[in-house]
Design an enzyme around this catalytic site. Structure first.
Site, PDB file in Angstrom:
ATOM      1  N   LYS A  25       0.813  -1.230   0.000  1.00 44.72           N
ATOM      2  CA  LYS A  25       0.000   0.000   0.000  1.00 44.72           C
ATOM      3  C   LYS A  25       0.840   1.271   0.000  1.00 44.72           C
ATOM      4  O   LYS A  25       0.403   2.289  -0.513  1.00 44.72           O
ATOM      5  CB  LYS A  25      -1.028  -0.011   1.122  1.00 44.72           C
ATOM      6  CG  LYS A  25      -0.495   0.267   2.499  1.00 44.72           C
ATOM      7  CD  LYS A  25      -1.622   0.139   3.495  1.00 44.72           C
ATOM      8  CE  LYS A  25      -1.083  -0.030   4.887  1.00 44.72           C
ATOM      9  NZ  LYS A  25      -0.585   1.197   5.502  1.00 44.72           N
ATOM     10  N   ARG A  35      -7.343   3.611  11.724  1.00 44.47           N
ATOM     11  CA  ARG A  35      -7.104   2.203  12.005  1.00 44.47           C
ATOM     12  C   ARG A  35      -8.312   1.552  12.673  1.00 44.47           C
ATOM     13  O   ARG A  35      -8.349   0.336  12.833  1.00 44.47           O
ATOM     14  CB  ARG A  35      -5.907   2.032  12.954  1.00 44.47           C
ATOM     15  CG  ARG A  35      -4.588   2.438  12.352  1.00 44.47           C
ATOM     16  CD  ARG A  35      -4.106   1.454  11.299  1.00 44.47           C
ATOM     17  NE  ARG A  35      -3.737   0.174  11.854  1.00 44.47           N
ATOM     18  CZ  ARG A  35      -2.518  -0.367  11.717  1.00 44.47           C
ATOM     19  NH1 ARG A  35      -1.582   0.272  11.079  1.00 44.47           N
ATOM     20  NH2 ARG A  35      -2.264  -1.558  12.209  1.00 44.47           N
ATOM     21  N   ARG A  56      11.588 -11.826  -1.584  1.00 43.82           N
ATOM     22  CA  ARG A  56      12.048 -10.455  -1.423  1.00 43.82           C
ATOM     23  C   ARG A  56      13.569 -10.393  -1.367  1.00 43.82           C
ATOM     24  O   ARG A  56      14.203 -11.213  -0.715  1.00 43.82           O
ATOM     25  CB  ARG A  56      11.454  -9.892  -0.130  1.00 43.82           C
ATOM     26  CG  ARG A  56      11.752  -8.441   0.085  1.00 43.82           C
ATOM     27  CD  ARG A  56      10.716  -7.841   0.966  1.00 43.82           C
ATOM     28  NE  ARG A  56      10.990  -8.124   2.369  1.00 43.82           N
ATOM     29  CZ  ARG A  56      10.508  -7.387   3.364  1.00 43.82           C
ATOM     30  NH1 ARG A  56       9.718  -6.380   3.110  1.00 43.82           N
ATOM     31  NH2 ARG A  56      10.787  -7.692   4.601  1.00 43.82           N
ATOM     32  N   ARG A  63      17.694 -12.041   0.752  1.00 40.31           N
ATOM     33  CA  ARG A  63      17.572 -11.924   2.210  1.00 40.31           C
ATOM     34  C   ARG A  63      17.692 -13.299   2.821  1.00 40.31           C
ATOM     35  O   ARG A  63      17.013 -14.230   2.400  1.00 40.31           O
ATOM     36  CB  ARG A  63      16.199 -11.366   2.564  1.00 40.31           C
ATOM     37  CG  ARG A  63      16.161  -9.893   2.598  1.00 40.31           C
ATOM     38  CD  ARG A  63      14.874  -9.488   3.254  1.00 40.31           C
ATOM     39  NE  ARG A  63      14.958  -8.086   3.634  1.00 40.31           N
ATOM     40  CZ  ARG A  63      14.209  -7.520   4.544  1.00 40.31           C
ATOM     41  NH1 ARG A  63      13.318  -8.243   5.184  1.00 40.31           N
ATOM     42  NH2 ARG A  63      14.324  -6.256   4.822  1.00 40.31           N
ATOM     43  N   ARG A 113       0.021 -11.547  12.514  1.00 41.08           N
ATOM     44  CA  ARG A 113      -0.050 -10.134  12.163  1.00 41.08           C
ATOM     45  C   ARG A 113      -1.220  -9.859  11.221  1.00 41.08           C
ATOM     46  O   ARG A 113      -1.961  -8.905  11.377  1.00 41.08           O
ATOM     47  CB  ARG A 113       1.266  -9.685  11.531  1.00 41.08           C
ATOM     48  CG  ARG A 113       1.618  -8.259  11.836  1.00 41.08           C
ATOM     49  CD  ARG A 113       3.092  -7.987  11.650  1.00 41.08           C
ATOM     50  NE  ARG A 113       3.584  -8.437  10.366  1.00 41.08           N
ATOM     51  CZ  ARG A 113       4.803  -8.887  10.154  1.00 41.08           C
ATOM     52  NH1 ARG A 113       5.649  -8.973  11.148  1.00 41.08           N
ATOM     53  NH2 ARG A 113       5.180  -9.271   8.958  1.00 41.08           N
TER      54      ARG A 113
END
Ligand code: ZN
Length: 196
Positions: free
Chosen positions: A13, A75, A109, A142, A154
């Site tokens: 986002k 939020r 990633r 990574r 999460r």
């Protein structure tokens, strides 16, 4: 025009907000940065405590001006009601991504060891294979292990947190669900098609 963008960590986002801001000439307000810089706010988060909404409102209020894309606020429902009094929101974009998509993204990633730019082998590869677009350093994968359980927790927490928010904006008729499992290009195309 004012836009709110919603989406969990790993939904991209932040990237979409920048692109939308450029295209429609809006100010991209990444509220996380603003909150982190606030000393009073940090007093709570440093201790792992819940930050009172009143403090959140006090910090954010001066930034709430027309022609904005809000990234990270509101939020919860209480914050949305506060925002409604300050600004007319035209679009709420919810970048919907599944747990599996987020996990795959984290696994593919790569980060530049020199300038910390982040790429994704699949969805956002560097222009030259294995080389950073920005500083031309060679990119390494990574190696830090991904805590899959933490990722799931999460995402579950995020979805729970914004459930009421989605209900509220859906009733207002300004909620647009965007399929965030597509490539960045496809997703941004879908976003642009909603903003008319
Ligand atoms: Zn670099």
């Amino acid at each position: 025009m004012n836009i709110v963008i919603l989406g969990p960590q790993g939904s991209g986002k932040g990237t979409f907000s920048s692109l939308i801001a450029q295209r429609f000439n809006l100010k991209h307000l990444s509220t996380g940065d603003i909150f982190r810089k606030d000393k009073e706010f940090s007093k709570y988060t440093d201790k792992g405590q819940f930050v009172p909404d009143e403090l959140v409102f006090k910090i954010i209020a001066p930034y709430l001006k027309d022609n904005i894309i809000l990234d990270g606020f509101p939020r919860n429902l209480k914050q949305a009601l506060f925002l409604e009094k300050k600004l007319k929101i035209n679009y709420v974009l919810f970048i919907d991504v599944s747990y599996n998509t987020i996990l795959q993204r984290l696994k593919t990633r790569i980060q530049c060891p020199e300038c910390n730019a982040i790429y994704n082998i699949k969805t956002n590869p560097p222009k030259k294979k294995g080389l950073c677009d920005i500083c031309n350093s060679s990119l390494t994968k990574r190696t830090d292990d991904i805590d899959e359980k933490a990722v799931k927790t999460r995402l579950d927490n995020y979805n729970k947190e914004i459930k009421n928010l989605l209900g509220f904006y859906s009733k207002e008729g300004i909620l647009f669900k965007i399929d965030g499992s597509q490539t960045i290009e496809k997703t941004i195309e879908e976003i642009y098609s909603k903003i008319t």
